[in-house]
Scaffold this active site. Sequence first.
Site, PDB file in Angstrom:
ATOM      1  N   ARG A 164      11.108   6.113  17.122  1.00 28.69           N
ATOM      2  CA  ARG A 164      10.096   5.293  17.801  1.00 28.69           C
ATOM      3  C   ARG A 164      10.173   3.824  17.395  1.00 28.69           C
ATOM      4  O   ARG A 164       9.847   2.942  18.176  1.00 28.69           O
ATOM      5  CB  ARG A 164       8.700   5.866  17.576  1.00 28.69           C
ATOM      6  CG  ARG A 164       8.133   5.788  16.175  1.00 28.69           C
ATOM      7  CD  ARG A 164       6.671   6.240  16.205  1.00 28.69           C
ATOM      8  NE  ARG A 164       6.009   6.129  14.924  1.00 28.69           N
ATOM      9  CZ  ARG A 164       5.790   7.146  14.098  1.00 28.69           C
ATOM     10  NH1 ARG A 164       6.196   8.371  14.421  1.00 28.69           N
ATOM     11  NH2 ARG A 164       5.157   6.966  12.948  1.00 28.69           N
ATOM     12  N   TRP A 178      -2.894   4.333  16.208  1.00 32.78           N
ATOM     13  CA  TRP A 178      -2.084   3.121  16.332  1.00 32.78           C
ATOM     14  C   TRP A 178      -0.704   3.454  16.881  1.00 32.78           C
ATOM     15  O   TRP A 178      -0.162   2.719  17.714  1.00 32.78           O
ATOM     16  CB  TRP A 178      -1.945   2.432  14.971  1.00 32.78           C
ATOM     17  CG  TRP A 178      -3.228   1.857  14.444  1.00 32.78           C
ATOM     18  CD1 TRP A 178      -4.415   1.732  15.121  1.00 32.78           C
ATOM     19  CD2 TRP A 178      -3.453   1.339  13.145  1.00 32.78           C
ATOM     20  NE1 TRP A 178      -5.365   1.162  14.317  1.00 32.78           N
ATOM     21  CE2 TRP A 178      -4.809   0.911  13.089  1.00 32.78           C
ATOM     22  CE3 TRP A 178      -2.663   1.193  12.017  1.00 32.78           C
ATOM     23  CZ2 TRP A 178      -5.365   0.352  11.946  1.00 32.78           C
ATOM     24  CZ3 TRP A 178      -3.218   0.631  10.872  1.00 32.78           C
ATOM     25  CH2 TRP A 178      -4.554   0.210  10.840  1.00 32.78           C
ATOM     26  N   ASP A 192      -3.800   6.180   1.882  1.00 30.29           N
ATOM     27  CA  ASP A 192      -3.587   5.145   0.874  1.00 30.29           C
ATOM     28  C   ASP A 192      -4.886   4.419   0.534  1.00 30.29           C
ATOM     29  O   ASP A 192      -5.265   4.304  -0.636  1.00 30.29           O
ATOM     30  CB  ASP A 192      -2.530   4.158   1.365  1.00 30.29           C
ATOM     31  CG  ASP A 192      -1.666   3.626   0.234  1.00 30.29           C
ATOM     32  OD1 ASP A 192      -1.898   4.004  -0.929  1.00 30.29           O
ATOM     33  OD2 ASP A 192      -0.734   2.848   0.508  1.00 30.29           O
ATOM     34  N   ARG A 218       5.988  -0.307   9.655  1.00 32.87           N
ATOM     35  CA  ARG A 218       7.235  -0.245   8.894  1.00 32.87           C
ATOM     36  C   ARG A 218       8.440  -0.532   9.783  1.00 32.87           C
ATOM     37  O   ARG A 218       8.515  -0.013  10.888  1.00 32.87           O
ATOM     38  CB  ARG A 218       7.357   1.142   8.250  1.00 32.87           C
ATOM     39  CG  ARG A 218       6.279   1.364   7.203  1.00 32.87           C
ATOM     40  CD  ARG A 218       6.358   2.721   6.549  1.00 32.87           C
ATOM     41  NE  ARG A 218       5.751   3.775   7.341  1.00 32.87           N
ATOM     42  CZ  ARG A 218       5.422   4.979   6.859  1.00 32.87           C
ATOM     43  NH1 ARG A 218       5.641   5.256   5.577  1.00 32.87           N
ATOM     44  NH2 ARG A 218       4.889   5.894   7.632  1.00 32.87           N
TER      45      ARG A 218
END
Length: 534
Positions: free
Chosen positions: A126, A162, A310, A502
Amino acid sequence: MKVQDVPRAAAPRWPAEVDPEHVRAAAARLVAHVSDRVAADGAIHERCRSRVLESALALALMTRTGVTSPARDRVRAYLKAHRDSPEKLDRVLATLATGGSTVGADLAGRLTEGLLGAAPGFISARRRLMVHAVLSVLGCPVPDDIAAAAGAPAPDDPTHSWSVVQQAAVTLILARASGAGTDPGALSTLLATGPATGVWEGYVLMHLLTLHGLAGVPGQEATVRGGVQALLHHQHDDGGFPFVAEMDHWCSATSGLGLAAAGAPPALLDAMARTLAAHHGGAVLPSLSRGTPITGGWSIAPGVALNDVDSTSCVLEFLQLIDPVTFGSAIRGGVAALLAVQGADGGFPTYVAGAVSEPCMTAAAVNALAPHPATAAARARALTFLAGSQLPDGGFEPGWSRSRLHTLFRARLAAQTADPGDLRTARMAARIERTVRETQNADGGWGMQPGDPSDDISTAYAVIALCYGTESQPVGRALSWLLARQDADGGFSGPPDMVGPRPFAYHLPALTDAPVLLAFGHVLSRAAVPHHVM
């Protein structure tokens, strides 16, 4: 991330290479510097620095929609100033956006593959589509294999909101570029974010991709015009645009852990903890996630609904450290939120139950769950996953940082919570320490990857990892390097390590200071200071 509870007998001796008083003085200056960032409401409100990626997309959007204004001139000037950036991606995007040149298929391919090499393997497909979507709106042709992949049926795997929106935007962008029709499901997803009136969840990059996706759909002209006006509220004084509007929870939690480790005033820490506890659960917005996202934890900022492992783990560590009784209700909710998304393999994903487990998130969750005896079985399973994820070189797959040391130090802290009889975790810890020692640079610091120039953040991560071993000389050399790097205002500088999405790096100065502050705190708490300087 917090200092681990270890018997004093296990502490390494103080490094002979550095005076402990110099470290205490540097830590005190850094505590003062970071404390000054804390607002009256107990939060750190720091704006993400402008980034070329979003700025290039913004200029392209203004150009294709006919916007002529000082705002367009300012972002163009920002991008022209980055055409000679040391970062290859920034140079290419800034040059493309300002009409400096075009990018051939070979260069686009090399650029894409280089980026993907710094990202976890499970997101590579992706992310490849996203990179080509960005290049296409900047005028690059879409390769045939990318056009074919974009036209494939929509995925149905568990993923966070997202990512769902990103996939929808990329689908429409690449469909327009390759002459395909509009996917109604993708269109519906983008419109659900309300792009005409605001930036959904403060995610500027996703807002830009959404508007580029809609700009190619007949009948969406008014929505795009409204979205451009909403976007302009996030333009910075330098003319550029940021990755996200805010990351208050993440900056406050990580800085709070550093402040606590280095001995900041209790009243300040209590104010920060109360603010974080008050935002338990995140913003109330409809979820677009596929599958079951983590809920009842924390998001990166008050205006963001999407919780993540996180942020939840770091806030939990901080609240438990400051006052586990006062914040007991929020802590119990956060613990339950983490346990609800643990995978069958024992690991933890970032956002959604059933998604791929990640080493760094697993280490984060173990550290957050460590104070709770009832989670012992879950933590043992997580440590088994973590040890099994270690690579032959002692490292781990990339997480949410460009620095290899980020997952290493968090995994080393997680190993410290293991049962003394857990030999597999002990071996993992020993391999972590060995690879950290072996990759130290000649100047005493560490780079983000072995052989890279030393930087403040990676060096801080390495120091924390080595604080739980027995060799003090590498720590002393690293502290000497850090002490020489402290800025006049007490803070630290250097390249950013955090990435989002990322592997694109973003920069908030607080996220450079926090790791160094945490490293100073670990050293001062762990190393046995000689009696003559105590």
